[in-house]
Design an enzyme around this catalytic site. Structure first.
Site, PDB file in Angstrom:
ATOM      1  N   GLU A 159       1.489  16.755 -79.177  1.00  0.00           N
ATOM      2  CA  GLU A 159       0.948  16.797 -77.825  1.00  0.00           C
ATOM      3  C   GLU A 159      -0.349  16.007 -77.790  1.00  0.00           C
ATOM      4  O   GLU A 159      -1.032  15.879 -78.793  1.00  0.00           O
ATOM      5  CB  GLU A 159       0.710  18.282 -77.496  1.00  0.00           C
ATOM      6  CG  GLU A 159       0.126  18.608 -76.169  1.00  0.00           C
ATOM      7  CD  GLU A 159       0.981  18.216 -74.972  1.00  0.00           C
ATOM      8  OE1 GLU A 159       1.059  17.007 -74.708  1.00  0.00           O
ATOM      9  OE2 GLU A 159       1.520  19.101 -74.293  1.00  0.00           O
ATOM     10  N   ASP A 160      -0.680  15.451 -76.626  1.00  0.00           N
ATOM     11  CA  ASP A 160      -1.933  14.700 -76.543  1.00  0.00           C
ATOM     12  C   ASP A 160      -3.121  15.624 -76.340  1.00  0.00           C
ATOM     13  O   ASP A 160      -4.141  15.480 -76.984  1.00  0.00           O
ATOM     14  CB  ASP A 160      -1.879  13.629 -75.435  1.00  0.00           C
ATOM     15  CG  ASP A 160      -1.531  14.208 -74.068  1.00  0.00           C
ATOM     16  OD1 ASP A 160      -1.142  15.391 -73.995  1.00  0.00           O
ATOM     17  OD2 ASP A 160      -1.621  13.481 -73.074  1.00  0.00           O
ATOM     18  N   ILE A 161      -2.969  16.598 -75.448  1.00  0.00           N
ATOM     19  CA  ILE A 161      -4.118  17.451 -75.154  1.00  0.00           C
ATOM     20  C   ILE A 161      -3.649  18.850 -74.766  1.00  0.00           C
ATOM     21  O   ILE A 161      -2.672  19.004 -74.049  1.00  0.00           O
ATOM     22  CB  ILE A 161      -4.990  16.836 -74.026  1.00  0.00           C
ATOM     23  CG1 ILE A 161      -6.284  17.634 -73.828  1.00  0.00           C
ATOM     24  CG2 ILE A 161      -4.228  16.677 -72.723  1.00  0.00           C
ATOM     25  CD1 ILE A 161      -7.348  16.887 -73.030  1.00  0.00           C
ATOM     26  N   ILE A 162      -4.334  19.856 -75.291  1.00  0.00           N
ATOM     27  CA  ILE A 162      -4.082  21.234 -74.886  1.00  0.00           C
ATOM     28  C   ILE A 162      -5.222  21.620 -73.959  1.00  0.00           C
ATOM     29  O   ILE A 162      -6.385  21.540 -74.351  1.00  0.00           O
ATOM     30  CB  ILE A 162      -4.063  22.200 -76.100  1.00  0.00           C
ATOM     31  CG1 ILE A 162      -3.043  21.774 -77.154  1.00  0.00           C
ATOM     32  CG2 ILE A 162      -3.856  23.649 -75.626  1.00  0.00           C
ATOM     33  CD1 ILE A 162      -1.631  22.209 -76.941  1.00  0.00           C
ATOM     34  N   VAL A 203     -10.348  13.604 -69.386  1.00  0.00           N
ATOM     35  CA  VAL A 203     -10.420  12.461 -70.302  1.00  0.00           C
ATOM     36  C   VAL A 203      -9.204  11.552 -70.144  1.00  0.00           C
ATOM     37  O   VAL A 203      -8.103  12.013 -69.837  1.00  0.00           O
ATOM     38  CB  VAL A 203     -10.542  12.916 -71.781  1.00  0.00           C
ATOM     39  CG1 VAL A 203     -11.903  13.508 -72.055  1.00  0.00           C
ATOM     40  CG2 VAL A 203      -9.454  13.905 -72.149  1.00  0.00           C
TER      41      VAL A 203
END
Length: 180
Positions: free
Chosen positions: A96-99, A150
């Site tokens: 995953e890129d971001i949690i 971001v």
């Protein structure tokens, strides 16, 4: 900051130590995860090549849609990807890129459990420090980021900025300029 190559390589090493004994299915969560996924897999493949026993590895891609815009009800729909029954008995690595709040990931993990994988681990390039978090932490974390929006390195704002090689916080001016 530019994504530290050494950080991704270190994550690859940790993952191989934990999961490298058995067929791995690397599951990329689209769209944001693709660049990190590609880089991470390059390192895992290199480690695989240089080890005495090579682990079979397959890849798959899924997209997750929350039913209710930002305010995820916790109901997610999995779009694309092979039939999830192919995960039965395998070591599954979710990339995953971001949690953000962690809600989506918790729901996905509950869904995957129904297919009886041997092991499920989650690696996320970024974890957001946010008061809205449900307290979920992935198994492997690249970097912690503040509670800001971001972009870059495949993370987007209305599909813009995925092509940047680094990650940055988008300003209010930027949000205004690129708003949908």
């Amino acid at each position: 900051h530019y994504i530290s190559i050494s950080r991704t390589e270190r994550l690859a090493r940790e993952i191989m130590q934990d999961m490298g004994g058995h067929h791995i299915v690397a599951l990329c969560v689209l769209k944001g995860g693709y660049k990190f996924f590609a880089d991470l897999l390059d390192y895992i493949k290199a480690l695989n090549r240089n080890s005495d026993k090579s682990i079979p590895m397959t890849v798959d891609f899924i997209r997750l849609k929350s039913y209710c815009n930002d305010q995820s009800t916790g109901d997610i729909k999995v779009i694309g990807g092979d039939d999830l029954s192919t995960l039965t008995g395998k070591n599954v690595l979710i990339v995953e890129d971001i949690i953000d709040t962690g809600k989506t990931m918790k729901t996905l993990l509950a869904l995957l459990k129904g297919y009886n994988p041997k092991m499920v681990k989650v690696v996320s390039l970024l974890v957001k420090r946010t008061p809205r978090s449900v307290g979920y932490r992935p198994d492997y974390v690249g970097f912690e980021v503040p509670d800001k929006f971001v972009v870059g390195y495949a993370l987007d704002y209305n599909e813009y900025f995925r092509d940047l090689n680094h990650i940055c916080v988008i300003s209010e001016t930027g949000k205004e300029k690129y708003k949908a």
